[in-house]
Design an enzyme around this catalytic site. Structure first.
Site, PDB file in Angstrom:
ATOM      1  N   TYR A 114      -3.159  -0.405  10.296  1.00  0.00           N
ATOM      2  CA  TYR A 114      -3.069  -0.716   8.864  1.00  0.00           C
ATOM      3  C   TYR A 114      -1.706  -0.280   8.319  1.00  0.00           C
ATOM      4  CZ  TYR A 114      -4.411  -0.879   3.904  1.00  0.00           C
ATOM      5  OH  TYR A 114      -4.485  -1.155   2.549  1.00  0.00           O
ATOM      6  N   SER A 154       0.865  -1.185   0.000  1.00  0.00           N
ATOM      7  CA  SER A 154       0.000   0.000   0.000  1.00  0.00           C
ATOM      8  C   SER A 154       0.900   1.233   0.000  1.00  0.00           C
ATOM      9  CB  SER A 154      -0.843  -0.014   1.286  1.00  0.00           C
ATOM     10  OG  SER A 154      -1.398   1.255   1.547  1.00  0.00           O
TER      11      SER A 154
END
Ligand code: NDP
Length: 256
Positions: free
Chosen positions: A160, A147
């Protein structure tokens, strides 16, 4: 040299975790389009069956194998089953992931653990189970879905961000230990894509405006735009690309 044929995945078999929808399904569709046989995965068997049927309707060889990527026993059973009953896994895409948003000072420990299990432990478990089969064969491609949060953080998603940073270095560690066995382990780091995981952001006009100004390309990505990167990393064309994190983000990470 037949340059284009290097990108063909004909005769290869790919397992994509978390591929009943979103980015996983987009990547599975692209790999199938390049000639690979697909094994889709998710926990919800109904959604999984529907996704496999849709791929098969498009002419792909595709089937679903449901298992929870956070459960070591289920992962090992599923990989044993796939290898024995379907055939060797040539390409693994560790894509399954989740998000939970809360201020860091209030973040529930249980949700921290769930995010880490789904986003990181899964990459370790499925990666290890599949690599144990790839190593004796002396070949294999592993693609982990990282990501932009692999490199930066954003408020309300601390676990996250921590999990995706870990995916980045786990990718480098896989390449470090397994490259000598003919395995290429790389990561794709997507920018912002409209999927169920980002439902809350997609529905938020302020966030949409932020995406348009913050991303130099001025828009969200479409999951189909991850297909080229996935085909490349899964193919012979990427034979000396190893331990790399490939950002597909409309230049977001290139810009302050
Ligand atoms: P979605 O929520 O749309 O899809 C997630 C998929 O993973 C579903 O198929 C879901 O099916 C499956 N899944 C979730 N948990 C498990 C589990 N424990 N075991 C097996 N399958 C599971 O997410 P996205 O497509 O948006 O995200 C996919 C990946 O891409 C994630 O790793 C995410 O972090 C990453 N990513 C996404 C970005 C984006 O903008 N959307 C940006 C950067 C990275 P089921 O619930 O039935 O199990």
């Amino acid at each position: 040299m037949d340059w284009l044929s290097q990108f063909s995945l004909a005769g290869r078999r790919a397992l994509v975790t978390g591929s009943s929808r979103g980015i996983g399904l987009g990547i599975a569709t692209a790999l199938a389009g390049a000639g690979a046989e697909l094994i889709l995965n998710a926990r919800d068997t109904v959604a999984l069956g529907a996704a496999a049927a849709r791929l098969a309707e498009g002419g792909a060889r595709a089937r679903g194998v449901a298992f929870d990527v956070t459960n070591a026993e289920s992962v090992n059973e599923a990989v044993d089953y796939i290898e024995a009953e379907i055939g060797p896994i040539d390409i693994l895409v560790n894509n399954a992931g989740m998000q939970h948003r809360a201020p860091l000072e209030d973040f529930p420990e249980e949700m921290f653990e769930r995010v880490m299990a789904t986003n990181v432990t899964s990459v370790f478990l499925v990666g290890q189970a599949v690599a144990r089969r790839m190593i004796p064969r002396g070949r294999g491609k592993i693609i982990n879905i990282a990501s932009v949060m692999t490199g930066v953080a954003r408020k309300s998603i601390a676990p996250y961000a921590a999990s995706k940073a870990a995916v980045g270095n786990l990718t480098r560690a896989m390449a470090t230990e397994w490259a000598r066995h003919g395995i290429n382990a790389n990561a794709i780091a997507p920018g912002y894509f409209k999927t169920e995981l980002n439902e809350a952001l997609v529905a938020n006009p302020e966030f949409n405006a932020w995406i348009e100004t913050r991303t130099p390309q001025g828009r969200w990505g479409d999951v189909a735009e991850l297909g080229g990167a996935a085909i490349f990393l899964a193919s012979d064309a990427a034979s000396f690309v190893n331990g790399h994190i490939l950002y597909v983000d409309g230049a977001l990470m290139a810009t302050v």
